[in-house]
Enzyme design. Structure first.
Site, PDB file in Angstrom:
ATOM      1  N   ILE A   1       0.840  -1.198   0.000  1.00 44.97           N
ATOM      2  CA  ILE A   1       0.000   0.000   0.000  1.00 44.97           C
ATOM      3  C   ILE A   1       0.881   1.256   0.000  1.00 44.97           C
ATOM      4  CG2 ILE A   1      -2.084  -1.005   0.976  1.00 44.97           C
ATOM      5  CD1 ILE A   1       0.584   0.736   3.118  1.00 44.97           C
TER       6      ILE A   1
ATOM      7  N   ARG B   1       4.186   2.405  -2.416  1.00 44.08           N
ATOM      8  CA  ARG B   1       4.348   2.836  -3.797  1.00 44.08           C
ATOM      9  C   ARG B   1       4.761   1.614  -4.619  1.00 44.08           C
ATOM     10  NH1 ARG B   1       1.918   7.116  -3.104  1.00 44.08           N
ATOM     11  NH2 ARG B   1       2.758   9.224  -3.445  1.00 44.08           N
TER      12      ARG B   1
ATOM     13  N   GLU C   1       0.743   3.551 -13.098  1.00 49.16           N
ATOM     14  CA  GLU C   1      -0.656   3.771 -12.749  1.00 49.16           C
ATOM     15  C   GLU C   1      -1.280   4.777 -13.709  1.00 49.16           C
ATOM     16  OE1 GLU C   1      -0.948   4.802  -8.609  1.00 49.16           O
ATOM     17  OE2 GLU C   1       0.116   2.997  -7.957  1.00 49.16           O
TER      18      GLU C   1
ATOM     19  N   HIS D   1      -5.259   2.004  -6.275  1.00 49.46           N
ATOM     20  CA  HIS D   1      -4.609   3.047  -5.469  1.00 49.46           C
ATOM     21  C   HIS D   1      -5.675   3.866  -4.727  1.00 49.46           C
ATOM     22  CE1 HIS D   1      -0.782   5.731  -5.146  1.00 49.46           C
ATOM     23  NE2 HIS D   1      -1.482   5.732  -4.013  1.00 49.46           N
TER      24      HIS D   1
END
Length: 315
Positions: free
Chosen positions: A232, A234, A263, A281
């Site tokens: 959680i 990067r 992302e 995310h």
């Protein structure tokens, strides 16, 4: 007349509404500022808001000749070239701990979903296999939480909240951080030692050059065939290619991911694997977190325009 502030990254308008009530926002929509505004419009801007993960090099800062403050919406600031900011005497602020509780919640959710194979169970019911009493090797009993060894890599605000939540599940908690913390958990002297000990590795470390791909094939191998990795932090912290190989070869049992090397993450080999739980995310995406992050942004901007040090500076 309200001070002008450039919104550098792309944000939903709803997240900027409170900030826009106090400041005059110029929204670049995630594009280079000089593509959206004239040099005259940018000349007087002294502060900008950015998402911490958005690349913000010195050449972007130079488009705003009077820039004095970069305020990150969120805890992270890994996209900001801190050296370039320091050379230009630009202060950098963020929102430390503002979303820690929400991110810790999603970390535990991913852990439980991955270790208890929640998505597989959901498909088993929806697809009719349960009603048909169809046997499945994926339905064999899994280890529960009591006594499970959970390693937390990074014992900052988020790491501490993850550890506290995990401990409530009667699991053993260990951690590795750059320094020992005053916490009631076993400290391990290296990431290698932590990975060899635990069966779930929770990644809650700040991104940077020193943590780039630090969770590599060797670390994953140390977790073992019953091990899980939850990220959680990067996407850069994990060598994603090595992770895919470890999942495909069953070097580890599974993973839960909220962040990725790129992302948004497009469908690929990773998304095709049944032993992975994926979220977009969204760890800090709760009403409470956004309120907290907006409070920090407002406090940083207000302090800056009053000629004071930022309320929440990046140290």
């Amino acid at each position: 007349m309200p001070e002008k502030v450039l919104v550098f990254s792309r944000f939903p308008k709803s997240l900027m509404q409170r900030i826009g009530e106090k400041f005059d926002l110029l929204d670049a929509g995630g594009k280079p500022p000089n593509e959206m505004f004239s040099a005259d419009q940018l000349a007087g801007i002294r502060a900008m808001i950015t998402a911490g993960g958005s690349p913000l090099p010195g050449r972007m800062m130079d488009m705003l000749p009077k820039l004095g403050a970069i305020v990150c919406y969120g805890t992270g600031y890994d996209g900001v070239d801190l050296k370039a900011a320091a050379e230009r005497r630009v202060a950098v602020g963020h929102s430390p701990g503002a979303n820690a509780a929400s991110v810790a919640d999603i970390a535990v959710t991913l852990m439980l979903a991955a270790t208890r194979r929640l998505l597989v169970l959901d498909t088993y019911v929806r697809g009719g296999d349960w009603a048909a009493a169809k046997p499945s090797p994926m339905m064999r009993p899994q280890a529960g939480m009591p006594g499970r060894k959970v390693g937390v890599y990074g014992m900052g605000e988020i790491g501490r909240k993850i550890a506290a939540r995990v401990a409530a599940f009667e699991a053993e908690v260990g951690y590795f951080s750059r320094s020992r913390r005053d916490v009631p958990y076993q400290y391990y002297p290296s990431l290698e030692a932590l990975a060899a000990w635990c069966s779930v590795l929770m990644i809650a470390v700040r991104a940077g050059d020193d943590t780039h791909h630090v969770v590599n094939a060797d670390i994953l191998k140390r977790l073992g065939e019953d091990g899980y990795v939850i990220n959680i932090a990067r996407g850069s912290v994990i060598d994603q290619k090595a992770l895919v190989e470890a999942l495909e070869s069953k070097t580890i049992a599974g993973a839960g991911l909220d962040v990725y090397a790129r992302e948004p993450h497009a469908p690929d080999a990773l998304t095709a694997l049944p032993n992975v739980v994926l979220t977009p995310h969204t760890g800090g995406h709760t009403q409470e977190s956004h309120r907290n992050m907006q409070d920090c942004v407002l406090a940083n901007l207000t302090a800056f325009f009053q000629g004071k040090p930022l309320a929440y500076p990046v140290n």
